[in-house]
Design a protein around this motif. Structure first.
Motif, short mmCIF file in Angstrom:
data_model
loop_
_atom_site.label_atom_id
_atom_site.label_comp_id
_atom_site.label_asym_id
_atom_site.label_seq_id
_atom_site.Cartn_x
_atom_site.Cartn_y
_atom_site.Cartn_z
N ASN A 13 58.84 24.78 21.13
CA ASN A 13 57.91 25.86 20.91
C ASN A 13 57.08 26.21 22.01
O ASN A 13 56.64 25.43 22.88
CB ASN A 13 56.96 25.29 19.66
CG ASN A 13 55.99 26.53 19.20
OD1 ASN A 13 56.30 27.76 19.35
ND2 ASN A 13 54.79 26.25 18.47
N ALA A 14 56.88 27.56 22.30
CA ALA A 14 55.91 27.96 23.36
C ALA A 14 55.23 29.17 22.82
O ALA A 14 55.53 30.07 22.16
CB ALA A 14 56.88 28.60 24.67
N THR A 15 53.93 28.93 22.95
CA THR A 15 52.77 29.81 22.31
C THR A 15 51.77 30.34 23.73
O THR A 15 51.33 29.81 24.19
CB THR A 15 52.01 29.33 21.42
OG1 THR A 15 52.85 28.75 20.44
CG2 THR A 15 51.01 30.29 20.88
N CYS A 16 51.89 31.70 24.04
CA CYS A 16 51.18 32.29 24.84
C CYS A 16 49.78 32.73 24.55
O CYS A 16 49.86 33.45 23.34
CB CYS A 16 51.78 33.62 25.69
SG CYS A 16 53.49 32.96 26.48
N GLY A 17 48.75 32.35 25.11
CA GLY A 17 47.58 32.66 24.61
C GLY A 17 47.35 34.17 25.12
O GLY A 17 48.15 35.00 25.73
N THR A 18 45.98 34.79 24.92
CA THR A 18 45.69 36.06 25.50
C THR A 18 45.56 36.26 26.96
O THR A 18 45.25 35.32 27.52
CB THR A 18 44.40 36.53 24.63
OG1 THR A 18 43.25 35.46 25.20
CG2 THR A 18 44.27 36.55 23.13
N LYS A 19 45.90 37.33 27.38
CA LYS A 19 46.04 37.37 28.80
C LYS A 19 44.91 37.91 29.36
O LYS A 19 44.14 38.97 28.62
CB LYS A 19 47.11 38.70 29.11
CG LYS A 19 47.43 38.61 30.79
CD LYS A 19 48.63 39.67 30.78
CE LYS A 19 48.89 39.79 32.44
NZ LYS A 19 49.82 40.93 32.79
N THR A 20 44.12 37.46 30.35
CA THR A 20 42.85 37.73 31.10
C THR A 20 43.38 38.23 32.42
O THR A 20 43.52 37.27 33.24
CB THR A 20 41.71 36.40 30.76
OG1 THR A 20 41.81 36.08 29.59
CG2 THR A 20 40.61 36.98 31.42
N ALA A 24 47.24 33.78 31.77
CA ALA A 24 47.27 33.54 30.29
C ALA A 24 47.62 31.93 30.22
O ALA A 24 48.43 31.54 30.80
CB ALA A 24 48.49 34.26 29.65
N ASP A 25 46.82 31.29 29.27
CA ASP A 25 47.16 29.78 28.82
C ASP A 25 48.30 29.79 27.99
O ASP A 25 48.47 30.63 27.13
CB ASP A 25 45.94 29.44 28.27
CG ASP A 25 44.90 29.14 29.38
OD1 ASP A 25 45.31 28.97 30.63
OD2 ASP A 25 43.71 28.88 29.09
N THR A 26 49.37 29.08 28.22
CA THR A 26 50.47 28.79 27.42
C THR A 26 50.39 27.31 26.77
O THR A 26 50.28 26.38 27.76
CB THR A 26 51.70 28.95 28.19
OG1 THR A 26 51.43 30.71 28.54
CG2 THR A 26 52.86 29.13 27.33
N THR A 27 50.69 26.94 25.72
CA THR A 27 50.98 25.84 24.97
C THR A 27 52.34 25.57 24.77
O THR A 27 53.00 26.67 24.14
CB THR A 27 49.99 25.75 23.94
OG1 THR A 27 48.74 26.06 23.91
CG2 THR A 27 50.39 24.31 23.30
N VAL A 28 52.98 24.42 25.35
CA VAL A 28 54.25 24.22 25.13
C VAL A 28 54.54 22.99 24.39
O VAL A 28 53.70 21.93 24.63
CB VAL A 28 54.92 24.17 26.38
CG1 VAL A 28 56.55 23.90 26.42
CG2 VAL A 28 54.93 25.33 27.24
N THR A 29 55.35 22.78 23.15
CA THR A 29 55.66 21.80 22.57
C THR A 29 57.11 21.58 23.04
O THR A 29 58.23 22.24 22.88
CB THR A 29 55.72 22.10 21.00
OG1 THR A 29 54.37 22.58 20.67
CG2 THR A 29 55.83 20.75 20.32
#
Length: 60
Positions: A13-20, A24-29
């Motif tokens: 899984n890979a979830t990208c946070g909001t882009k600033t 962008a912070d991304t969380t990877v499982t």
């Protein structure tokens, strides 16, 4: 960005946070066998810049 991360074997899984701006912070499982260097290499191959941001642990 998510497609590049998901192309690494062991990533589930890979979830990208909001882009600033351009960040962008991304969380990877992923499995424990997946190395951060492999994820960064996959992102750079697709034209993204990347660096590791260590997760801060809360004091007990």
């Amino acid at each position: 960005m998510q497609a590049a991360l998901l192309s690494v074997k062991g990533v589930s899984n890979a979830t990208c946070g909001t882009k600033t701006g351009d960040k962008a912070d991304t969380t990877v499982t992923a499995d424990s066998s997946v190395k951060v260097k492999a994820l960064i290499k996959a992102l750079k191959a697709k034209g993204f810049g990347a660096k590791e941001k260590a997760k801060k642990k809360k004091a007990a």
